[in-house]
Write a protein that holds these residues in place. Structure first.
Motif, short mmCIF file in Angstrom:
data_model
loop_
_atom_site.label_atom_id
_atom_site.label_comp_id
_atom_site.label_asym_id
_atom_site.label_seq_id
_atom_site.Cartn_x
_atom_site.Cartn_y
_atom_site.Cartn_z
N THR A 1 0.84 -1.20 0.00
CA THR A 1 0.00 0.00 0.00
C THR A 1 0.87 1.24 0.00
N GLY B 1 -0.10 7.33 2.56
CA GLY B 1 -1.00 8.45 2.29
C GLY B 1 -0.27 9.77 2.37
N GLN C 1 -5.38 8.38 10.47
CA GLN C 1 -4.25 7.54 10.08
C GLN C 1 -4.62 6.54 8.99
N GLU C 2 -5.91 6.29 8.82
CA GLU C 2 -6.34 5.36 7.77
C GLU C 2 -6.22 5.96 6.38
N VAL C 3 -6.18 7.29 6.29
CA VAL C 3 -6.12 7.93 4.97
C VAL C 3 -4.87 8.78 4.79
N ALA C 4 -4.11 8.99 5.86
CA ALA C 4 -2.93 9.85 5.77
C ALA C 4 -1.80 9.27 6.61
N SER C 5 -0.59 9.68 6.27
CA SER C 5 0.58 9.30 7.04
C SER C 5 0.86 10.41 8.04
N ARG D 1 -7.38 16.44 7.36
CA ARG D 1 -7.81 15.32 6.51
C ARG D 1 -8.40 15.84 5.20
N ARG D 2 -9.31 16.82 5.32
CA ARG D 2 -9.93 17.39 4.13
C ARG D 2 -8.90 18.04 3.22
N MET E 1 -7.00 15.38 1.32
CA MET E 1 -7.88 14.59 0.47
C MET E 1 -8.55 15.43 -0.61
N GLU F 1 -10.74 17.91 -0.20
CA GLU F 1 -12.14 18.21 0.10
C GLU F 1 -12.27 19.64 0.62
#
Length: 310
Positions: free
Chosen positions: A2, A5, A25-29, A288-289, A292, A294
């Motif tokens: 994987t 992120g 942490q699931e979408v970014a490092s 996060r946004r 990503m 957003e």
């Protein structure tokens, strides 16, 4: 394998909103700065943190990095596009330097007993009914103050740079700055600190206030000339002050410390576990946004796009 992120660098560990942090942490490092000083950080930013996309910071980040001034901003890598601040006040960040680098900044807008005596030498107070509460800065916090004050019978007025629409004014009457100073029995300060609001209230403004006025400041200390306020308190023109913030924190004017009519709190306005968790979560959601792609929750006013009028 994987792919990692987008990288978000934390200047402070998350203590309260752990579930939000784990979801991030699931979408970014994510990683916490290990540099012990701003000088070492400037070295580490060249390689160790060279591809970060967002920074998460709090008011306590200065212990490592100092203020996010122009020198600091100029050292940040081209990949850095967002600084997500956990707090309502962001005067520690040079937002103009950020803007010139294309970096968007977000924020998280949520003792007589001192000397062992009990009810000795305590003067009479005043009932709140019918008194005028002047709210200087009718934002989210100003509206919350109004909602809490009205059940006590206070009449609320406000001043902003511009009058607000009726829904945001919450039924509160708009007055000029001078009128708020002259008419208010209590003045509660809720404006952000920047160049135009530094010493917004000084000796000249205090002189326009009613004798016996009460001043409450939970915004930023430097909005009020602390020396002028302490002098007016000693002279009796100001009846009392309630302060959570100070011009030269952690130093406080000795006259305030010695005056029984000064209620002093050491900048604890957001220090509950619940509020800190909400603020941490809000700042992390901005981060996060940001990475990503957003829509951001709360960009600082200075970095909002200018609306074009046709």
């Amino acid at each position: 394998m994987t792919e990692p992120g987008p990288r978000i660098l934390f200047f402070n560990p998350v203590r309260h909103a752990r579930q939000v942090y784990e979801a991030l942490q699931e979408v970014a490092s994510t990683e916490v700065v290990t540099s012990p000083s701003s000088e070492q950080f400037f070295v580490d930013i060249q390689k160790k943190y060279s591809n970060i996309q967002a920074i998460y910071r709090t008011s306590a980040s200065g212990a490592v990095a100092g203020n996010f001034d122009k020198e600091f901003i100029d050292h940040l890598p081209p990949s850095l596009k967002f600084i997500c601040h956990n707090g309502a006040g962001y005067d520690q960040i040079d937002v103009n330097a950020c803007a010139s680098r294309g970096i968007t900044v977000t924020y998280a807008p949520d003792p007589k007993l001192r000397n062992g005596q009990f009810k000795k030498g305590v003067d009479f107070g005043h009932d709140p009914q019918g008194k005028i509460l002047g709210i200087l800065g009718m934002g989210r916090i100003g509206r919350a103050v109004k909602a809490r004050a009205e059940p006590f019978g206070l009449k609320c007025v406000y001043h902003n740079r511009n009058p607000l629409p009726e829904d945001l004014a919450a039924g509160c009457a708009y007055v000029s700055f001078d009128q708020l100073l002259a008419d208010s029995d209590i003045i509660s300060v809720h404006v952000p600190l920047f160049a135009a609001t530094r010493h917004l209230i000084g000796a000249a403004e205090i002189a326009k206030m009613k004798p016996g006025v009460v001043i409450v400041n939970t915004a930023r200390g430097a909005i009020i000339d602390e020396s002028a306020m302490a002098r007016a308190l000693d002279e009796g023109h100001i009846a009392a002050v309630g302060l959570d913030v100070y011009e030269w924190e952690p130093m406080i004017d000795e006259r305030l410390v010695k005056n029984d009519r000064a209620l002093l709190v050491p900048h604890l306005g957001t220090h509950t576990a619940e509020t800190l968790a909400k603020m941490e979560g809000h700042a992390m959601e901005n981060a996060r946004r940001a990475v990503m792609g957003e829509e951001l929750l709360s960009i600082i006013p200075e970095h909002l796009p200018v609306k074009k009028h046709i």
